[in-house]
Motif scaffolding. Sequence first.
Motif, mmCIF file in Angstrom:
data_model
loop_
_atom_site.group_PDB
_atom_site.id
_atom_site.type_symbol
_atom_site.label_atom_id
_atom_site.label_comp_id
_atom_site.label_asym_id
_atom_site.label_seq_id
_atom_site.Cartn_x
_atom_site.Cartn_y
_atom_site.Cartn_z
ATOM 1 N N UNK A 311 0.653 -1.120 0.099
ATOM 2 C CA UNK A 311 -0.087 0.155 0.032
ATOM 3 C C UNK A 311 0.926 1.067 0.070
ATOM 4 N N UNK A 312 1.837 1.287 0.875
ATOM 5 C CA UNK A 312 2.655 2.490 1.059
ATOM 6 C C UNK A 312 3.838 2.768 -0.345
ATOM 7 N N UNK A 313 3.835 1.571 -0.835
ATOM 8 C CA UNK A 313 4.693 1.448 -2.151
ATOM 9 C C UNK A 313 3.840 1.657 -3.499
ATOM 10 N N UNK A 319 -4.305 3.398 0.621
ATOM 11 C CA UNK A 319 -4.890 3.413 1.811
ATOM 12 C C UNK A 319 -4.587 2.219 2.827
ATOM 13 N N UNK A 320 -4.033 0.964 1.817
ATOM 14 C CA UNK A 320 -3.813 -0.017 2.810
ATOM 15 C C UNK A 320 -2.561 0.030 3.622
ATOM 16 N N UNK A 321 -1.801 1.199 3.091
ATOM 17 C CA UNK A 321 -0.579 1.525 4.070
ATOM 18 C C UNK A 321 -0.631 2.488 5.079
ATOM 19 N N UNK A 322 -2.014 2.680 5.500
ATOM 20 C CA UNK A 322 -2.105 3.701 6.667
ATOM 21 C C UNK A 322 -1.899 3.094 7.737
ATOM 22 N N UNK A 323 -1.611 3.702 8.817
ATOM 23 C CA UNK A 323 -0.886 3.405 10.267
ATOM 24 C C UNK A 323 -2.115 3.923 11.052
#
Length: 336
Positions: A311-313, A319-323
């Motif tokens: 996600x963050x790549x 949105x999958x890379x959100x923390x």
Amino acid sequence: MSAHAPDLPRTLTFRDLFLFKLVAIVNVSLLTPSASLGRPALWLWLAAFALFFVPEVVAVLTLAKRYPEEGGIYTWADRRFGPAHGFISGWYYWTGNLFYFPMQLVYLAGVLAYAAHGPESALVDDKAFVAAVAVGWLALVTVLNFVGLGVGKWLPNVGAVCTAFTAALIAGAGVVAWQSGAAAPPRPDLPSAGEIFSGLSVMCFAFMGVELVSSMGSEIRRPDRDLPRAAMAAGVATLAIYLSVTWSLQQLLPASDIGAIEGILQGVDLGVKRLGLERLAAPLASVMAVSLAGGLSAWYAGSTRIPFVAGFNHALPPVLGRVHPRWGSPYVALVT
């Protein structure tokens, strides 16, 4: 790795890594077909350890040291071979677990049904019960990991302890059979070449999982020091469990019966009944259920980091890379 990779709390200690690897690797349900090979099975476990686990550990530790970030196999392939190879590796690793979970959740429901009402329990065929166990486990493990790995790690930790306790109970029953003179007769013939190669492939598969915790590389407190120690300690413990449980099954059951058994619990049930130790059956099923749930939790938490990193790549929707701002968990990837 993306320059915008979010920071995650480093919560995993050596103890967590060791227990996480142990519960992820050990799969006692694979031991009944292996035990049916007779005494050569013990030597084959040593061969599988030397031929598969040791090279696997060397590869995993080398790559984890070179690329200690989050993502494990996805990150390694991405950094060495480019985004396309990284995505394919991560995608197959993640989706493979999506097919693995339902099978194990049904098995978990069966173990719980046995613990509640014994081998004749009708709950194992009750779709509502099986669905409740599956959905209930998914809800529990999601909530625990949602509030952070500092909380979520405890289910795999407890599961690993129950894995060791399960092995100890089975080994204890085998020792009782051996010391009392009630041990089952050994297999009279040697396994065929086909049986040996088939058994060896299953045994190699049983050592899989040492790479899983590397998918959470950014959440390990001291990866350089603790990862190698945890990997080798978990490997030795796994080998000891596989050897002791295989030997114990051979003491508890004739070789002709082991091959027909569908699962480790049925095998142990027959064995303890032969020894008059039926009181062990329900406690064993209970701790085995917790062990199984802990192993599923480990694979759930580890495999979730693949879509998180993707996600963050920007290989998957960002949105999958959100923390989560409060708990520091990859909450969107977990819910997904």
